[in-house]
Design an enzyme around this catalytic site. Structure first.
Site, PDB file in Angstrom:
ATOM      1  N   CYS A   1       0.806  -1.228   0.000  1.00 37.02           N
ATOM      2  CA  CYS A   1       0.000   0.000   0.000  1.00 37.02           C
ATOM      3  C   CYS A   1       0.835   1.274   0.000  1.00 37.02           C
ATOM      4  O   CYS A   1       0.506   2.236  -0.720  1.00 37.02           O
ATOM      5  CB  CYS A   1      -0.974  -0.001   1.159  1.00 37.02           C
ATOM      6  SG  CYS A   1      -0.243   0.070   2.820  1.00 37.02           S
TER       7      CYS A   1
ATOM      8  N   HIS B   1      -2.073   1.024   7.063  1.00 37.68           N
ATOM      9  CA  HIS B   1      -2.619   1.053   5.704  1.00 37.68           C
ATOM     10  C   HIS B   1      -2.660   2.487   5.196  1.00 37.68           C
ATOM     11  O   HIS B   1      -3.071   3.400   5.919  1.00 37.68           O
ATOM     12  CB  HIS B   1      -4.020   0.444   5.676  1.00 37.68           C
ATOM     13  CG  HIS B   1      -4.616   0.415   4.299  1.00 37.68           C
ATOM     14  ND1 HIS B   1      -3.967  -0.162   3.229  1.00 37.68           N
ATOM     15  CD2 HIS B   1      -5.786   0.908   3.818  1.00 37.68           C
ATOM     16  CE1 HIS B   1      -4.720  -0.034   2.143  1.00 37.68           C
ATOM     17  NE2 HIS B   1      -5.810   0.613   2.473  1.00 37.68           N
TER      18      HIS B   1
ATOM     19  N   ASP C   1      -8.617   4.304  -2.494  1.00 42.98           N
ATOM     20  CA  ASP C   1      -7.922   3.211  -1.804  1.00 42.98           C
ATOM     21  C   ASP C   1      -7.301   2.297  -2.858  1.00 42.98           C
ATOM     22  O   ASP C   1      -7.791   1.201  -3.118  1.00 42.98           O
ATOM     23  CB  ASP C   1      -8.921   2.459  -0.933  1.00 42.98           C
ATOM     24  CG  ASP C   1      -8.241   1.491   0.028  1.00 42.98           C
ATOM     25  OD1 ASP C   1      -6.993   1.531   0.126  1.00 42.98           O
ATOM     26  OD2 ASP C   1      -8.945   0.696   0.671  1.00 42.98           O
TER      27      ASP C   1
END
Length: 286
Positions: free
Chosen positions: A83, A120, A137
């Site tokens: 991520c 994250h 995202d």
């Protein structure tokens, strides 16, 4: 003579990004403007073109987050990343295109009944032609395909994949946002985050933990994901699962000798045989 802008640490260094190469990697040939339509197209193209993988972390290879290093890995060498790498690259592109956005850190939950570390990376973005704020995202590995409006109760559906955003206070009254994903068992909370701004240095700290700490799952075994409108592929160790938009899930064991082929053909990750051999040794360990 005008002096160069002092870098306070809040820049995502879009000026260092080879935008043409990045957009070619995504297959994006549409507009290059800070609009909602462009944001949707870029989000979909990024999540379906660049896979999620933690090969470097498993093998103990350093994971620098400067734009040059990230674009060399994810764009020029056509690798994937986790991520922090994905969001660093996406943020640089948004900055170069003129979008207004804020970086955040979330806590992956997936139904857990305890507080997990904030590891994250994600963004909230406000396009130039839309007053709403959108959750982007691109680094989770499993969608969403497109941005989700940051509004309490907002639901988004794209090609059968469903997501919902909720806002709720914690025990101390602090505002938290939650992203839920719909699957075979109904709605599942995927992660929670606050709107506290994060900067590149914050991502470096989080990435160091994720990529080096012995308790991090990302240093123990191979995790790879490839997401598309039709299906979500995931490798965890030597187990390969495929999930469809309606939540239907199938699972199979990868024979060690097939790992390199599966990574290349199904996940778009082409690795040297020596690297694959080291991955197999780690993924097969108890």
């Amino acid at each position: 003579m005008t002096s160069a802008r002092h870098d306070r640490g809040d820049s995502w260094h879009g000026e260092l990004l080879d935008l043409d190469a990045y957009l070619e990697r995504l297959g994006h040939t549409g507009e290059r403007a800070p609009t909602l339509a462009c944001l949707r197209a870029l989000h979909r193209a990024h999540t379906t073109s660049i896979p999620f993988e933690n090969v470097s972390a498993v093998l103990g290879v350093p994971l620098p987050l400067d734009v040059e290093s990230v674009q060399d890995k994810l764009v020029r060498r056509a690798r994937g990343g986790y991520c922090y790498e994905h969001v660093t690259l996406f943020a640089a592109a948004l900055e170069k295109l003129g979008f207004r956005f804020t970086a955040h850190t979330g806590r992956v939950s997936l139904g857990a009944d305890k507080i997990l570390p904030a590891t994250h990376a994600l963004l909230t973005v406000t396009p130039s032609d839309d007053d709403r704020t959108w959750l982007c995202d691109v680094g989770f590995g499993g969608g969403p395909l497109e941005p989700v409006e940051l509004a309490d109760g907002a639901e988004a559906e794209a090609d059968g994949w469903r997501f919902r955003v909720e806002r709720r206070p914690d025990a101390q009254g602090f505002e938290h946002w939650w992203l839920h994903q719909y699957g075979a068992g109904g709605w599942l909370d995927r992660h929670t985050f606050t709107l506290t701004p994060q900067y590149p240095i914050d991502y470096e700290v989080g990435s160091h933990f994720v990529g080096t700490h012995p308790r991090s799952p990302f240093v123990k075994r191979l995790i790879a994901q490839r997401f598309s409108a039709a299906r979500h592929h995931q490798i965890d160790g030597l187990t390969w699962s495929t999930t469809l938009p309606d939540g239907t899930r199938t699972e199979q064991k990868i024979e060690p000798e097939d790992l390199q082929r599966v990574l290349r053909e199904e996940f778009g990750i082409d690795l040297d045989p020596e690297v694959v051999s080291r991955l197999k040794a780690r993924s097969d360990a108890p």
